[in-house]
Scaffold this motif. Structure first.
Motif, short mmCIF file in Angstrom:
data_model
loop_
_atom_site.label_atom_id
_atom_site.label_comp_id
_atom_site.label_asym_id
_atom_site.label_seq_id
_atom_site.Cartn_x
_atom_site.Cartn_y
_atom_site.Cartn_z
N MET A 28 0.84 -1.20 0.00
CA MET A 28 0.00 0.00 0.00
C MET A 28 0.87 1.26 0.00
N ALA A 29 1.91 1.27 0.81
CA ALA A 29 2.80 2.44 0.89
C ALA A 29 3.57 2.62 -0.41
N ALA A 30 4.02 1.53 -1.02
CA ALA A 30 4.76 1.62 -2.28
C ALA A 30 3.87 2.14 -3.40
N ALA A 31 2.63 1.67 -3.46
CA ALA A 31 1.70 2.16 -4.48
C ALA A 31 1.44 3.65 -4.30
N GLN A 32 1.32 4.08 -3.05
CA GLN A 32 1.08 5.50 -2.78
C GLN A 32 2.30 6.32 -3.20
N ALA A 33 3.49 5.81 -2.95
CA ALA A 33 4.71 6.51 -3.35
C ALA A 33 4.77 6.69 -4.86
N VAL A 34 4.38 5.64 -5.59
CA VAL A 34 4.35 5.73 -7.05
C VAL A 34 3.36 6.81 -7.49
N ASP A 35 2.19 6.83 -6.85
CA ASP A 35 1.16 7.81 -7.23
C ASP A 35 1.61 9.25 -6.95
N LEU A 36 2.46 9.44 -5.98
CA LEU A 36 2.91 10.79 -5.63
C LEU A 36 3.99 11.32 -6.57
N ALA A 51 -2.87 -3.93 -9.72
CA ALA A 51 -3.54 -4.93 -8.88
C ALA A 51 -3.77 -4.39 -7.47
N ILE A 52 -2.81 -3.65 -6.95
CA ILE A 52 -2.98 -3.03 -5.63
C ILE A 52 -4.12 -2.01 -5.69
N ARG A 53 -4.09 -1.18 -6.72
CA ARG A 53 -5.10 -0.13 -6.84
C ARG A 53 -6.50 -0.70 -7.10
N HIS A 84 -4.63 -7.80 2.31
CA HIS A 84 -4.08 -8.91 3.09
C HIS A 84 -4.79 -10.21 2.75
N ALA A 85 -6.11 -10.18 2.66
CA ALA A 85 -6.88 -11.39 2.32
C ALA A 85 -6.52 -11.90 0.93
N ALA A 86 -6.32 -10.97 -0.01
CA ALA A 86 -5.93 -11.38 -1.36
C ALA A 86 -4.56 -12.05 -1.36
N TRP A 145 -3.57 -14.07 -5.43
CA TRP A 145 -3.37 -12.70 -5.89
C TRP A 145 -2.26 -12.69 -6.93
N GLN A 146 -2.61 -12.34 -8.14
CA GLN A 146 -1.65 -12.31 -9.23
C GLN A 146 -1.85 -11.05 -10.06
N PRO A 147 -0.86 -10.19 -10.15
CA PRO A 147 -0.96 -9.07 -11.09
C PRO A 147 -1.06 -9.63 -12.51
#
Length: 130
Positions: A62-70, A86-88, A108-110, A116-118
């Protein structure tokens, strides 16, 4: 920031479970055997640690995806872009403060169910191999 206290708590729990199981010798079988193995307890602690690590990985994703978005104008490699997408699909970008527990639990459940596969397009796979 919203998950920082939760992450700290999880790391503390992992460190606690990483301590060795009891090292005392316990005579068993009416003294016929020198000591009892603590393997079941060690395996149980390890399983609990794996579950905690999986939850921690969800938070890190979640933190890595947010960093990419910023980062404006950032172009990701095909596999990273697939992971981000996939995270988004489960956790929208954080644009203002909101509770993250439900979204963190969904990611977490995924991860926990093992499916869970991108999704990569065939063209991305070909491009990556060259």
């Amino acid at each position: 920031m919203p998950l920082q206290k939760t992450v700290t708590s999880i790391l503390a729990a992992i460190r606690h479970k990483a301590n060795p199981v009891m090292l005392d010798f316990l005579p068993v079988s009416e003294g016929v055997e020198d000591h009892a193995t603590q393997t079941p307890l060690a395996v149980s602690k390890c399983a609990a640690m794996i579950a905690l690590w999986r939850r921690l990985i969800a938070f890190e994703l979640m933190a890595a995806a947010q960093a990419v978005d910023l980062r404006d104008g950032q172009t990701l490699a095909p596999r990273m872009a697939a992971i981000h997408k996939a995270i988004r699909a489960l956790v929208p970008a954080l644009k203002e403060d909101r509770p993250l527990g439900i979204e963190a639990e969904a990611l977490h459940a995924a991860l926990a169910d093992g499916n869970w596969q991108p999704i990569l397009a065939p063209a991305d796979l070909v491009e990556e191999q060259t």
